[in-house]
Design an enzyme around this catalytic site. Structure first.
Site, short mmCIF file in Angstrom:
data_model
loop_
_atom_site.label_atom_id
_atom_site.label_comp_id
_atom_site.label_asym_id
_atom_site.label_seq_id
_atom_site.Cartn_x
_atom_site.Cartn_y
_atom_site.Cartn_z
CG ASP A 1 -34.48 1.45 10.38
OD1 ASP A 1 -35.65 0.93 9.86
OD2 ASP A 1 -33.28 1.37 10.21
CE LYS B 1 -34.69 1.90 6.70
NZ LYS B 1 -34.44 0.53 6.72
CD GLU C 1 -28.53 -1.61 2.57
OE1 GLU C 1 -27.08 -1.62 3.03
OE2 GLU C 1 -29.32 -1.47 3.33
CD GLU D 1 -33.09 -4.22 7.53
OE1 GLU D 1 -33.20 -5.42 7.73
OE2 GLU D 1 -32.32 -3.31 7.88
CG ASP E 1 -31.20 -1.06 11.83
OD1 ASP E 1 -30.63 -0.33 10.81
OD2 ASP E 1 -31.97 -1.96 11.67
CB SER E 2 -26.78 2.41 10.13
OG SER E 2 -27.39 3.37 10.05
#
Length: 276
Positions: free
Chosen positions: A85, A115, A184, A117, A46-47
């Protein structure tokens, strides 16, 4: 041509001499380049909100955005393991909603795993997605989607209490069925301990050399951004190279030295002077 890595291959790297590498990628052209390299994995993160869409952060990226970019990366990199993501809002409403969105990313995007978070708090979500048949990569420490709760993009786990919470989260996501976890923005000492104490591989970004694997944002390590985090090594300076190329093209076009004869179609047309 390299052989595509699999989930069992990745898990087998835990504590071994093989160190798989991952890089972000968001489009077909760059995916082709990664596929021709020795890089094992691509994260369609999502970056992309910041690198491709111009957002200030990752919040605002949608499931449709991830699917759009993922399916084109998969086309460009058939021999590379691709991770899709889950963006903000796609798994924090309900477990049913999370599984539904994971299904979309996995099937429509065509990626090899999902993925998301979060640590102990998202363990039930991870368990449900894995039960639904999708491999899951977890992500703890500095979690960009919730950076507002952390006061910004800051190193996490610097106190003993915070370090214990991250270790507990790493254990929780592993127990829930995640096959890998991204660490991270945490102290290298803590990443070393987490890597030693959990049964699944760790993927480090700003977490030191003790992790089982490493990942970087492509635009950062290629030197395409003005500013990069402390943990990024610039392996190239493409920003300068690209701007110089643009400026040279502009100068040559303005001076009419481009296109030279070598860059023209020079077929002779008899009687062209008779055009009316």
């Amino acid at each position: 041509m390299k052989k595509k890595i699999t989930v069992p291959d990745i898990m087998a790297c835990k504590g071994g001499s093989k160190v798989p590498t991952m890089i972000t990628c968001y489009d077909y052209t760059n995916a082709q380049l990664v596929d021709e390299s020795n890089i094992d994995m691509i994260l369609v993160g999502d970056s992309l909100g910041m690198t491709m869409l111009g957002y200030k952060g990752t919040v605002g990226v949608t499931v449709d955005d991830i699917i759009y970019h993922t399916k084109h990366v998969v086309k460009g990199a058939p021999n590379t393991f691709v991770i899709g993501d889950m963006p903000f809002g796609s798994y924090n409403v309900s477990i049913e909603d999370a599984v539904k969105n994971a299904n979309r990313i996995f099937t429509e995007g065509g990626c090899d795993c999902i993925k998301l978070e979060g640590g102990s708090d998202v363990a039930p979500v991870i368990k449900a997605i894995v039960k639904a048949g999708m491999p899951v990569c977890a992500h703890i420490g500095l979690t960009p989607q919730t950076s507002a709760m952390m006061g910004g993009f800051k190193v996490q786990g610097k106190s003993l209490e915070a370090a214990q919470e991250l270790l507990d989260s790493a254990r929780a996501v592993a127990e829930a069925g995640a096959f890998m976890v991204v660490l991270e923005g945490i102290p290298a000492m803590l990443a070393d301990e987490i890597t030693k104490r959990i049964p699944i591989p760790t993927m480090g970004i700003g977490a030191g050399a003790g992790c089982d694997m490493q990942v970087l944002v492509a635009q950062d390590m290629l030197g395409m951004n003005d500013w990069v985090p402390k943990f990024v090594k610039k392996y190239a300076d493409l920003r300068t190279t690209i701007i110089d190329a643009y400026n040279t093209y502009c100068e040559e076009s303005s001076a009419r030295t481009f296109p030279a004869e070598a860059y023209q179609y020079n077929a002779k047309i008899e009687g062209i002077e008779n055009l009316k």
